[in-house]
Each structure stands twice: as C-alpha cells, then as structure tokens.
Design a protein around this motif. Sequence first.
Motif, PDB file in Angstrom:
ATOM      1  N   GLY A   9       5.808  63.008 -26.203  1.00  0.00           N
ATOM      2  CA  GLY A   9       5.723  61.546 -25.842  1.00  0.00           C
ATOM      3  C   GLY A   9       7.086  61.077 -25.116  1.00  0.00           C
ATOM      4  O   GLY A   9       7.914  61.918 -24.870  1.00  0.00           O
ATOM      5  N   GLY A  10       6.859  60.011 -24.728  1.00  0.00           N
ATOM      6  CA  GLY A  10       8.173  59.380 -24.016  1.00  0.00           C
ATOM      7  C   GLY A  10       7.756  58.288 -23.285  1.00  0.00           C
ATOM      8  O   GLY A  10       6.860  57.534 -23.400  1.00  0.00           O
ATOM      9  N   LEU A  11       8.794  57.736 -22.311  1.00  0.00           N
ATOM     10  CA  LEU A  11       8.659  56.724 -21.566  1.00  0.00           C
ATOM     11  C   LEU A  11       8.430  56.854 -19.996  1.00  0.00           C
ATOM     12  O   LEU A  11       9.120  57.495 -19.580  1.00  0.00           O
ATOM     13  CB  LEU A  11       9.985  55.852 -21.590  1.00  0.00           C
ATOM     14  CG  LEU A  11      10.287  54.522 -20.976  1.00  0.00           C
ATOM     15  CD1 LEU A  11       9.191  53.385 -21.451  1.00  0.00           C
ATOM     16  CD2 LEU A  11      11.544  54.019 -21.130  1.00  0.00           C
ATOM     17  N   VAL A  12       7.282  56.445 -19.601  1.00  0.00           N
ATOM     18  CA  VAL A  12       6.862  56.641 -18.044  1.00  0.00           C
ATOM     19  C   VAL A  12       6.586  55.242 -17.699  1.00  0.00           C
ATOM     20  O   VAL A  12       6.239  54.258 -18.126  1.00  0.00           O
ATOM     21  CB  VAL A  12       6.022  57.771 -18.094  1.00  0.00           C
ATOM     22  CG1 VAL A  12       6.204  58.923 -18.500  1.00  0.00           C
ATOM     23  CG2 VAL A  12       4.643  56.944 -18.650  1.00  0.00           C
ATOM     24  N   GLN A  13       6.494  55.307 -16.092  1.00  0.00           N
ATOM     25  CA  GLN A  13       5.909  54.019 -15.228  1.00  0.00           C
ATOM     26  C   GLN A  13       4.408  54.452 -14.871  1.00  0.00           C
ATOM     27  O   GLN A  13       3.864  55.605 -14.952  1.00  0.00           O
ATOM     28  CB  GLN A  13       6.768  54.143 -14.162  1.00  0.00           C
ATOM     29  CG  GLN A  13       8.270  53.616 -14.083  1.00  0.00           C
ATOM     30  CD  GLN A  13       8.934  53.662 -12.986  1.00  0.00           C
ATOM     31  OE1 GLN A  13       8.504  54.412 -11.900  1.00  0.00           O
ATOM     32  NE2 GLN A  13      10.134  52.829 -12.897  1.00  0.00           N
ATOM     33  N   PRO A  14       3.729  53.235 -14.687  1.00  0.00           N
ATOM     34  CA  PRO A  14       2.426  53.764 -14.442  1.00  0.00           C
ATOM     35  C   PRO A  14       2.078  54.339 -13.383  1.00  0.00           C
ATOM     36  O   PRO A  14       2.929  54.487 -12.317  1.00  0.00           O
ATOM     37  CB  PRO A  14       1.979  52.327 -13.988  1.00  0.00           C
ATOM     38  CG  PRO A  14       2.750  51.126 -14.795  1.00  0.00           C
ATOM     39  CD  PRO A  14       4.014  52.084 -14.625  1.00  0.00           C
ATOM     40  N   GLY A  15       1.001  55.175 -13.571  1.00  0.00           N
ATOM     41  CA  GLY A  15       0.573  56.264 -12.802  1.00  0.00           C
ATOM     42  C   GLY A  15       1.368  57.621 -12.624  1.00  0.00           C
ATOM     43  O   GLY A  15       0.899  58.663 -12.043  1.00  0.00           O
ATOM     44  N   GLU A  16       2.366  57.929 -13.512  1.00  0.00           N
ATOM     45  CA  GLU A  16       2.736  59.023 -14.014  1.00  0.00           C
ATOM     46  C   GLU A  16       2.015  59.806 -15.008  1.00  0.00           C
ATOM     47  O   GLU A  16       1.031  59.521 -15.242  1.00  0.00           O
ATOM     48  CB  GLU A  16       4.292  58.878 -14.532  1.00  0.00           C
ATOM     49  CG  GLU A  16       5.158  58.198 -13.153  1.00  0.00           C
ATOM     50  CD  GLU A  16       6.585  57.937 -13.823  1.00  0.00           C
ATOM     51  OE1 GLU A  16       7.555  58.164 -12.753  1.00  0.00           O
ATOM     52  OE2 GLU A  16       6.956  58.103 -14.725  1.00  0.00           O
TER      53      GLU A  16
END
Length: 117
Positions: A9-16
């Motif tokens: 899990g983690g923090l991502v931006q849309p589309g990633e």
Amino acid sequence: QVQLIESGGGLVQPGETLRLSCKLSGNIFSTYIMGWYRQPPGGQRELVATIQFTHATNYADSVKGRFTISRDNARSTVSLEMNSLKLEDTAVYYCHARNRYINREHWGQGTQVTVVS
C-alpha cells in the motif's frame, strides 16, 4: 494459526499503479479461496476480487478492466495489481482467505491505499 500479511500500500496520484501482495502462513494454501476487499473512508467493506486455486477470478464491476488478481501457489501469495488508479479507489485493502472445506475465514490487518491529486 493462519496468518495473512499484506504489503504494497501507499500514496499515489490518479492514473498511477500499485501492486498489493499478501502471504498466507499456517496452513496449506490450496485450502483457500483468496480475495481482496476494501473499505473506503466512511464506507462499508466491499469485495474487490477473488481467485480460486484453479486461478478462476471474479471482480467487482468498479475495478474490472483496471485491477488484476493473481495467486502464486508455490509461494502462498495473492497479489492485486491496480492500474489507472482513481480517487475513489482510496481505501484500506484487506486480504481474505476462505476455507473451501469448513466454515472458517481469515482476514489480514489491512494496508492503506491513498489516491490523491
């Protein structure tokens, strides 16, 4: 005695893209239908995808075509590849194992996936 440990899990931006993994220990992996569920903030836990020992799969409509569930029976792991992530995919994702032979199931502790722009 059965334990499920999630990771990825983690923090991502849309589309990633993110790839979640879950390893089962304490019993024979083929005993279980494996799955991923998620619980968005303020929402209910919902099915994301399941996979049988035969690799037959089932997906929620909201993720079909974007997410791929797989299992590695030799390593006792189940994975969830999440492509084209959207803001609404933000949730705690839980690994799940359902015993094929007796009425017993197991849950992982959950891993946070956050999609922010």
